[in-house]
Design a protein around this motif. Sequence first.
Motif, PDB file in Angstrom:
ATOM      1  N   UNK A   1       0.845  -1.202   0.000  1.00 29.91           N
ATOM      2  CA  UNK A   1       0.000   0.000   0.000  1.00 29.91           C
ATOM      3  C   UNK A   1       0.874   1.244   0.000  1.00 29.91           C
ATOM      4  N   UNK A   2       1.889   1.251   0.879  1.00 28.75           N
ATOM      5  CA  UNK A   2       2.880   2.310   0.821  1.00 28.75           C
ATOM      6  C   UNK A   2       3.759   2.132  -0.399  1.00 28.75           C
TER       7      UNK A   2
ATOM      8  N   UNK B   1       5.950  10.827   1.182  1.00 29.39           N
ATOM      9  CA  UNK B   1       5.053  10.411   2.250  1.00 29.39           C
ATOM     10  C   UNK B   1       3.863   9.662   1.663  1.00 29.39           C
ATOM     11  N   UNK B   2       3.567   8.502   2.245  1.00 32.78           N
ATOM     12  CA  UNK B   2       2.379   7.730   1.872  1.00 32.78           C
ATOM     13  C   UNK B   2       1.417   7.696   3.054  1.00 32.78           C
ATOM     14  N   UNK B   3       0.136   7.774   2.751  1.00 30.92           N
ATOM     15  CA  UNK B   3      -0.878   7.858   3.803  1.00 30.92           C
ATOM     16  C   UNK B   3      -1.810   6.654   3.729  1.00 30.92           C
ATOM     17  N   UNK B   4      -2.168   6.131   4.883  1.00 33.63           N
ATOM     18  CA  UNK B   4      -3.180   5.069   4.968  1.00 33.63           C
ATOM     19  C   UNK B   4      -3.809   5.131   6.345  1.00 33.63           C
TER      20      UNK B   4
ATOM     21  N   UNK C   1      -3.626  22.481   8.266  1.00 32.01           N
ATOM     22  CA  UNK C   1      -2.271  22.745   7.763  1.00 32.01           C
ATOM     23  C   UNK C   1      -1.928  21.715   6.698  1.00 32.01           C
ATOM     24  N   UNK C   2      -1.265  22.183   5.632  1.00 29.46           N
ATOM     25  CA  UNK C   2      -0.882  21.308   4.524  1.00 29.46           C
ATOM     26  C   UNK C   2       0.398  20.558   4.896  1.00 29.46           C
ATOM     27  N   UNK C   3       0.333  19.229   4.839  1.00 29.91           N
ATOM     28  CA  UNK C   3       1.479  18.393   5.171  1.00 29.91           C
ATOM     29  C   UNK C   3       2.211  17.877   3.940  1.00 29.91           C
ATOM     30  N   UNK C   4       1.515  17.808   2.815  1.00 29.28           N
ATOM     31  CA  UNK C   4       2.100  17.257   1.604  1.00 29.28           C
ATOM     32  C   UNK C   4       1.265  17.675   0.405  1.00 29.28           C
ATOM     33  N   UNK C   5       1.933  17.965  -0.703  1.00 25.78           N
ATOM     34  CA  UNK C   5       1.255  18.314  -1.945  1.00 25.78           C
ATOM     35  C   UNK C   5       1.535  17.241  -2.986  1.00 25.78           C
ATOM     36  N   UNK C   6       0.470  16.797  -3.659  1.00 28.28           N
ATOM     37  CA  UNK C   6       0.606  15.809  -4.730  1.00 28.28           C
ATOM     38  C   UNK C   6       0.034  16.395  -6.023  1.00 28.28           C
ATOM     39  N   UNK C   7       0.675  16.077  -7.139  1.00 30.02           N
ATOM     40  CA  UNK C   7       0.075  16.323  -8.448  1.00 30.02           C
ATOM     41  C   UNK C   7      -0.174  14.958  -9.080  1.00 30.02           C
TER      42      UNK C   7
ATOM     43  N   UNK D   1      -5.502   6.067   0.578  1.00 26.52           N
ATOM     44  CA  UNK D   1      -4.897   4.807   1.014  1.00 26.52           C
ATOM     45  C   UNK D   1      -3.868   4.450  -0.046  1.00 26.52           C
ATOM     46  N   UNK D   2      -2.615   4.767   0.246  1.00 35.07           N
ATOM     47  CA  UNK D   2      -1.590   4.602  -0.770  1.00 35.07           C
ATOM     48  C   UNK D   2      -1.907   5.478  -1.964  1.00 35.07           C
ATOM     49  N   UNK D   3      -1.999   4.884  -3.140  1.00 31.47           N
ATOM     50  CA  UNK D   3      -2.308   5.653  -4.337  1.00 31.47           C
ATOM     51  C   UNK D   3      -3.793   5.764  -4.634  1.00 31.47           C
ATOM     52  N   UNK D   4      -4.664   5.232  -3.758  1.00 32.20           N
ATOM     53  CA  UNK D   4      -6.108   5.250  -3.982  1.00 32.20           C
ATOM     54  C   UNK D   4      -6.752   6.442  -3.279  1.00 32.20           C
ATOM     55  N   UNK D   5      -7.805   6.984  -3.906  1.00 30.04           N
ATOM     56  CA  UNK D   5      -8.555   8.100  -3.343  1.00 30.04           C
ATOM     57  C   UNK D   5     -10.004   7.696  -3.124  1.00 30.04           C
ATOM     58  N   UNK D   6     -10.488   7.882  -1.914  1.00 27.35           N
ATOM     59  CA  UNK D   6     -11.878   7.579  -1.604  1.00 27.35           C
ATOM     60  C   UNK D   6     -12.607   8.875  -1.265  1.00 27.35           C
ATOM     61  N   UNK D   7     -13.593   9.279  -2.071  1.00 23.96           N
ATOM     62  CA  UNK D   7     -14.339  10.509  -1.751  1.00 23.96           C
ATOM     63  C   UNK D   7     -15.074  10.362  -0.417  1.00 23.96           C
ATOM     64  N   UNK D   8     -15.050  11.392   0.389  1.00 23.34           N
ATOM     65  CA  UNK D   8     -15.794  11.406   1.646  1.00 23.34           C
ATOM     66  C   UNK D   8     -16.598  12.699   1.716  1.00 23.34           C
ATOM     67  N   UNK D   9     -17.649  12.686   2.517  1.00 22.42           N
ATOM     68  CA  UNK D   9     -18.553  13.843   2.566  1.00 22.42           C
ATOM     69  C   UNK D   9     -18.118  14.879   3.580  1.00 22.42           C
ATOM     70  N   UNK D  10     -17.406  14.429   4.641  1.00 18.80           N
ATOM     71  CA  UNK D  10     -16.986  15.388   5.656  1.00 18.80           C
ATOM     72  C   UNK D  10     -15.789  14.841   6.427  1.00 18.80           C
TER      73      UNK D  10
END
Length: 686
Positions: free
Chosen positions: A48-49, A64-67, A308-314, A349-358
């Motif tokens: 995942x990382x 940085x990888x997030x999960x 606060x912004x911890x990391x920027x991804x393009x 989660x790693x390279x995956x993006x899950x939309x959330x409402x809040x």
Amino acid sequence: MNGKQTLSTRNIALVGAYLSGKTTLLESFLFVTGVISRKGKVTDKNTVGDSAVEARDRSMSVEVNFASTEYEGIRFNFLDCPGSVEFLQETYHALMGVDMAIVVCEPNSDRVNTLAPLLKFLDDWQIPHVIFVNKMDRAGSGEVAHAQAFRTLMQSLRTVSNRPLVAQQYPISTGPDLTGFIDLVTEQGYQYRPNSAPQAIALSDELASQEKVEREEMLEAIANFDDHLLEELLEEINPPQEEVIEDLQKELSADQIVPVFFGVADQDYGVRPLLKALLNEAPQPEATIAHRPQLANANQSADATVAQVLKTYYTLQGGKLSLIRLWLGKLTDGTVLNGMRIGGLYRLTGGQQQPISEAEAGDIVAIARMEGVKTGDTLTNAQTSIEPLAIAPSLEPVFAWAIAPEKRNDEVKLSSVLNKLCEEDPALRWEQHNETHEVVLWGQGEIHLQVALDRMRRKYNLPMTKSIPQVLYKETIRKATNSHGRYKHQSGGHGQFGDVYLNIQPLTRGEGFKFTETIVGGVVPKQYIPGVETGVREYLTKGALGFPVVDIVVTLTNGSYHSVDSSEQAFKQAARLAMQEGIPQCEPVLLEPINLVEISIPNEYTSSILRLVSGRRGQILGYEAKEGWQRWDNVSAYIPEVEMQSLILELRSLTMGVGFFSKTFDRLQEVPEKLTNQVISSVQET
């Protein structure tokens, strides 16, 4: 109130030296908590990382990888940070937004120095942290060997930590194998079991006796911060587990102690006990806020939203994503921060993006399309006025390549791509040199810059070439002379005529260039004198040796003109001719930039570094103990710029990757005569 902190989230960074097993530990966390059904391996490039192509190509984290996962009602947000020193800036930015860190290390006492800069950062910023000794099965063979190796490692770790270390576990071995541990809080022994929680076991008399000794040492360490516990120990009262856990939680949150655990992440050994300890002891978000005055003040406002912004991804498809720590308030899709409406809310989660409402306060999430927002920025809603939160210090660049697009037509998009790269990775810098016309990309080492070039090729279809940047040599003169320049050109109409006499003299090093005139009687009309200065300046961009000329004063002393044919352009040409005649007569010499360099290393490597500096034509000014660092030295030296290109590579090679330096330009200095011809020849060849 809206700013009230959620107590159901723990934000934890996984940090440590390269190859210590942070990504493997993250994989194990996700597996034992049910997020993934099958563990990946770094060598198989399916974790995942390390989800980025550049990371998998190298089998190492490069960003940085997030999960996140849930365990017994608590959400754990993990930030898996790179271990290579070349990507340390990523780690520093991530650490500014977590509640605590897990420092992962190997059971090798010879490598504890690799943790020194990281532990120093955690101590300086008062970031609570624990140590997880991974790969503990490699610590030795047999009961005595594992236990002795752990004690030795603890002693070594204490030399690089400014906080007292508190072992909460003790190893159990059966024959040559590490088979379990003793929990010194509960006084219970456990045996590791594959793919399941450890099993409680009875302790032998010998282990029970050793457990008493180790637990007493743990209690004495935490009693230094709790008078009540100290009184109990003096009265030989065994404190209840609840009191011990409460003390550990309180002292860890205050960054007064560093608990130590161990295990084998790739077998999940020790991972469940570590999670259990995090449940009981990890600081809650409100404890982190209490140590940040700006947040504590803003928390009094019912409508405060602060992130606060911890990391920027393009990303290739979704554009810009900003990974943020939501300190106060609540976010929904469309919330306005810093005057901009967020374009989407996601859990990564790693390279995956899950939309959330809040997202609630205390969480770490990604927000989309926040143009102009960069890593480290403080984001607030319109109703909140807050002093910007502290950001991680910027690491100075130490390695550079001159880069150019493989295809000339791609030059038009180069600057915009480089700006995006630097947004994603603030440790990158770029500049365009006016003298050499090179675009120079700066970073923290060869791998760091190669990852950047790989991203340019993959993400932006912008393949690049690379080379060693040119050193900005200069030239000057040793003696004075007088020279004459006459420019006369006849054409069908008006001709061109200019006639000048120049006095050329050297200046003291560092004075640059001066132009004066002593014209009397109007032999050179005033309107033509600026043309003379322009001609001199144009010549000085490339002197007799082929380099810009500095530290020189040129005086216009005499001349003549023609009432019809003279012009400012003609006098400019005359001045260039005079300089071409005069400079070679002034004994031109080559100058090279010299840097004042401050090198920081563990003192066991000081003698090696002194030899390294001397071998690079360096002038050693001295060395002394580095303030605030245990057993580190600071070496000061003057080193020529041409010798700096690979300095960081050799410095890290000699110091197990931990040595670092800072540099500032000090002066220009004559190049040794035996090297001058080499420099001139090499430049002419290019």
